[in-house]
Design a protein around this motif. Structure first.
Motif, mmCIF file in Angstrom:
data_model
loop_
_atom_site.group_PDB
_atom_site.id
_atom_site.type_symbol
_atom_site.label_atom_id
_atom_site.label_comp_id
_atom_site.label_asym_id
_atom_site.label_seq_id
_atom_site.Cartn_x
_atom_site.Cartn_y
_atom_site.Cartn_z
ATOM 1 N N SER A 128 3.661 4.513 5.511
ATOM 2 C CA SER A 128 3.152 5.045 6.778
ATOM 3 C C SER A 128 1.717 4.577 6.983
ATOM 4 O O SER A 128 1.011 4.224 6.023
ATOM 5 C CB SER A 128 3.204 6.576 6.790
ATOM 6 N N PHE A 129 1.305 4.571 8.258
ATOM 7 C CA PHE A 129 -0.041 4.148 8.635
ATOM 8 C C PHE A 129 -0.650 5.210 9.549
ATOM 9 O O PHE A 129 0.065 5.915 10.269
ATOM 10 C CB PHE A 129 0.000 2.825 9.407
ATOM 11 N N ALA A 130 -1.980 5.269 9.562
ATOM 12 C CA ALA A 130 -2.660 6.075 10.576
ATOM 13 C C ALA A 130 -2.430 5.437 11.945
ATOM 14 O O ALA A 130 -2.415 4.201 12.072
ATOM 15 C CB ALA A 130 -4.148 6.155 10.268
ATOM 16 N N ASP A 131 -2.263 6.253 12.981
ATOM 17 C CA ASP A 131 -1.836 5.751 14.293
ATOM 18 C C ASP A 131 -2.772 4.694 14.879
ATOM 19 O O ASP A 131 -2.328 3.630 15.334
ATOM 20 C CB ASP A 131 -1.717 6.920 15.278
ATOM 21 N N ILE A 132 -4.079 5.002 14.929
ATOM 22 C CA ILE A 132 -5.023 4.068 15.554
ATOM 23 C C ILE A 132 -5.069 2.761 14.771
ATOM 24 O O ILE A 132 -5.055 1.658 15.353
ATOM 25 C CB ILE A 132 -6.416 4.702 15.664
ATOM 26 N N PHE A 133 -5.095 2.864 13.457
ATOM 27 C CA PHE A 133 -5.109 1.658 12.628
ATOM 28 C C PHE A 133 -3.845 0.832 12.870
ATOM 29 O O PHE A 133 -3.907 -0.394 12.995
ATOM 30 C CB PHE A 133 -5.222 2.049 11.155
ATOM 31 N N PHE A 134 -2.701 1.513 12.959
ATOM 32 C CA PHE A 134 -1.423 0.835 13.184
ATOM 33 C C PHE A 134 -1.471 0.037 14.490
ATOM 34 O O PHE A 134 -1.071 -1.134 14.535
ATOM 35 C CB PHE A 134 -0.314 1.878 13.236
ATOM 36 N N ASN A 135 -1.990 0.645 15.546
ATOM 37 C CA ASN A 135 -2.083 -0.061 16.828
ATOM 38 C C ASN A 135 -3.076 -1.220 16.755
ATOM 39 O O ASN A 135 -2.842 -2.283 17.343
ATOM 40 C CB ASN A 135 -2.516 0.921 17.922
ATOM 41 N N ASN A 136 -4.185 -1.023 16.052
ATOM 42 C CA ASN A 136 -5.177 -2.093 15.930
ATOM 43 C C ASN A 136 -4.629 -3.303 15.177
ATOM 44 O O ASN A 136 -5.062 -4.435 15.406
ATOM 45 C CB ASN A 136 -6.436 -1.574 15.230
ATOM 46 N N CYS A 137 -3.690 -3.071 14.272
ATOM 47 C CA CYS A 137 -3.092 -4.185 13.532
ATOM 48 C C CYS A 137 -2.527 -5.225 14.499
ATOM 49 O O CYS A 137 -2.803 -6.427 14.389
ATOM 50 C CB CYS A 137 -1.985 -3.678 12.616
ATOM 51 N N PHE A 138 -1.726 -4.770 15.448
ATOM 52 C CA PHE A 138 -1.073 -5.697 16.373
ATOM 53 C C PHE A 138 -2.076 -6.421 17.261
ATOM 54 O O PHE A 138 -1.838 -7.538 17.698
ATOM 55 C CB PHE A 138 -0.051 -4.941 17.227
ATOM 56 N N LYS A 139 -3.198 -5.772 17.561
ATOM 57 C CA LYS A 139 -4.210 -6.394 18.418
ATOM 58 C C LYS A 139 -5.048 -7.424 17.680
ATOM 59 O O LYS A 139 -5.845 -8.136 18.292
ATOM 60 C CB LYS A 139 -5.125 -5.311 18.996
ATOM 61 N N ASN A 140 -4.879 -7.480 16.348
ATOM 62 C CA ASN A 140 -5.681 -8.392 15.551
ATOM 63 C C ASN A 140 -4.841 -9.344 14.702
ATOM 64 O O ASN A 140 -5.336 -9.933 13.746
ATOM 65 C CB ASN A 140 -6.631 -7.590 14.656
ATOM 66 N N GLY A 141 -3.566 -9.476 15.065
ATOM 67 C CA GLY A 141 -2.724 -10.471 14.412
ATOM 68 C C GLY A 141 -2.265 -10.112 13.018
ATOM 69 O O GLY A 141 -1.878 -10.988 12.244
ATOM 70 N N VAL A 142 -2.312 -8.819 12.673
ATOM 71 C CA VAL A 142 -1.851 -8.365 11.357
ATOM 72 C C VAL A 142 -0.573 -7.550 11.561
ATOM 73 O O VAL A 142 -0.534 -6.653 12.411
ATOM 74 C CB VAL A 142 -2.928 -7.515 10.659
ATOM 75 N N LEU A 143 0.466 -7.853 10.788
ATOM 76 C CA LEU A 143 1.747 -7.163 10.944
ATOM 77 C C LEU A 143 1.833 -5.985 9.968
ATOM 78 O O LEU A 143 1.816 -6.185 8.751
ATOM 79 C CB LEU A 143 2.898 -8.135 10.676
ATOM 80 N N PRO A 144 1.922 -4.740 10.488
ATOM 81 C CA PRO A 144 2.155 -3.601 9.601
ATOM 82 C C PRO A 144 3.653 -3.360 9.455
ATOM 83 O O PRO A 144 4.353 -3.154 10.440
ATOM 84 C CB PRO A 144 1.468 -2.450 10.356
ATOM 85 N N ALA B 122 0.837 -1.200 0.000
ATOM 86 C CA ALA B 122 0.000 0.000 0.000
ATOM 87 C C ALA B 122 0.875 1.254 0.000
ATOM 88 O O ALA B 122 2.101 1.186 0.022
ATOM 89 C CB ALA B 122 -0.929 -0.018 1.205
ATOM 90 N N ARG B 123 0.195 2.385 -0.007
ATOM 91 C CA ARG B 123 0.869 3.682 -0.036
ATOM 92 C C ARG B 123 0.713 4.402 1.308
ATOM 93 O O ARG B 123 0.220 3.846 2.274
ATOM 94 C CB ARG B 123 0.297 4.516 -1.188
ATOM 95 N N ASP B 124 1.085 5.690 1.308
ATOM 96 C CA ASP B 124 1.120 6.491 2.532
ATOM 97 C C ASP B 124 -0.235 6.585 3.235
ATOM 98 O O ASP B 124 -1.290 6.595 2.610
ATOM 99 C CB ASP B 124 1.577 7.911 2.187
ATOM 100 N N ASN B 125 -0.152 6.694 4.577
ATOM 101 C CA ASN B 125 -1.310 7.005 5.420
ATOM 102 C C ASN B 125 -2.403 5.946 5.305
ATOM 103 O O ASN B 125 -3.596 6.272 5.306
ATOM 104 C CB ASN B 125 -1.851 8.392 5.056
ATOM 105 N N PHE B 126 -2.005 4.700 5.204
ATOM 106 C CA PHE B 126 -2.993 3.617 5.077
ATOM 107 C C PHE B 126 -3.767 3.493 6.398
ATOM 108 O O PHE B 126 -3.196 3.515 7.485
ATOM 109 C CB PHE B 126 -2.283 2.301 4.770
ATOM 110 N N GLY B 127 -5.095 3.333 6.290
ATOM 111 C CA GLY B 127 -5.944 3.147 7.465
ATOM 112 C C GLY B 127 -6.360 4.433 8.152
ATOM 113 O O GLY B 127 -6.733 4.411 9.330
ATOM 114 N N CYS B 128 -6.316 5.555 7.433
ATOM 115 C CA CYS B 128 -6.744 6.819 8.037
ATOM 116 C C CYS B 128 -8.272 6.842 8.165
ATOM 117 O O CYS B 128 -8.954 5.916 7.742
ATOM 118 C CB CYS B 128 -6.250 7.997 7.194
#
Length: 214
Positions: free
Chosen positions: A111-127, A82-88
């Protein structure tokens, strides 16, 4: 939560910046907190030519053939490029549930949006965050989604291995890395201390019995 150690997969290239959570899972499909069943509507407005609504059979809809997930070479890909600011956008966790339910386990972006980035780790997805020049190179190499182009993501080594054997390193917080490697979400991590928690509650019942009426 399913542990993440290493993964080899072909790649789905989504060449758009600022992909928001409403694009990931439109609001009309957020009808459950079950974490599963959202994959069919991932990128719903981009995957289909006709509007969708809850309960509408996917077999009755017309796919958008040019969208990346509808290309035969990208089906089954577990790595999303993906590209910049994914998950905003809004902080809906359903966006992660839709990605994970569809089958993605790794998202690679500058880069990722902050909240989305944190949610990745809580749901087993590696950003995986890589510099833009490396992302540009990956997009150029994978083209429209070559099925023979495969990447290997190794969380323990913190490397992304290219088809020619070259390795690109990436950073990940040590605590989050531990949780992903062992499949621990916040609840599972707390339950590792269940014996200590029970012992503490028993001590309180003994020392402060007026707080725990029979």
């Amino acid at each position: 939560m399913q542990p993440f150690t290493a993964l080899t997969s072909h790649v789905a290239p989504l060449d758009r910046a600022d992909v928001d959570t409403d694009a990931l899972i439109p609001k009309q499909f957020m009808k459950s907190i079950a974490r599963t069943g959202f994959g069919d509507n991932l990128f719903d407005a981009w995957r289909y030519r006709d509007p969708g609504y809850p309960g509408k059979p996917q077999s009755a809809r017309e796919p958008e053939p040019d969208f990346v997930l509808n290309r035969p070479s990208c089906r089954g890909a577990q790595i999303l490029l993906a590209r910049d600011n994914f998950g905003c956008g809004s902080s809906r966790e359903h966006a992660l549930w839709a990605l994970a339910d569809y089958g993605f386990r790794v998202i690679v972006a500058p880069s990722f949006a902050d909240i989305f980035f944190n949610n990745c780790f809580k749901n087993g997805v590696l950003p995986v965050v890589l510099p833009t020049p490396q992302i540009d190179r990956l997009f150029a190499d994978v083209g429209d989604g070559r099925e023979d182009y495969r990447l290997t993501v190794d969380l323990a080594e913190q490397t992304l291995r290219l088809p020619d054997g070259e390795r690109l390193g990436f950073e990940v917080d040590a605590y989050r890395k531990h949780c992903l490697l062992h499949g621990l979400d916040d609840i599972a991590l707390t339950l590792q201390q269940a014996d200590d928690i029970r012992a503490y509650e028993q001590r309180r019942c003994t020392l402060e019995p007026w707080l725990f009426p029979a």
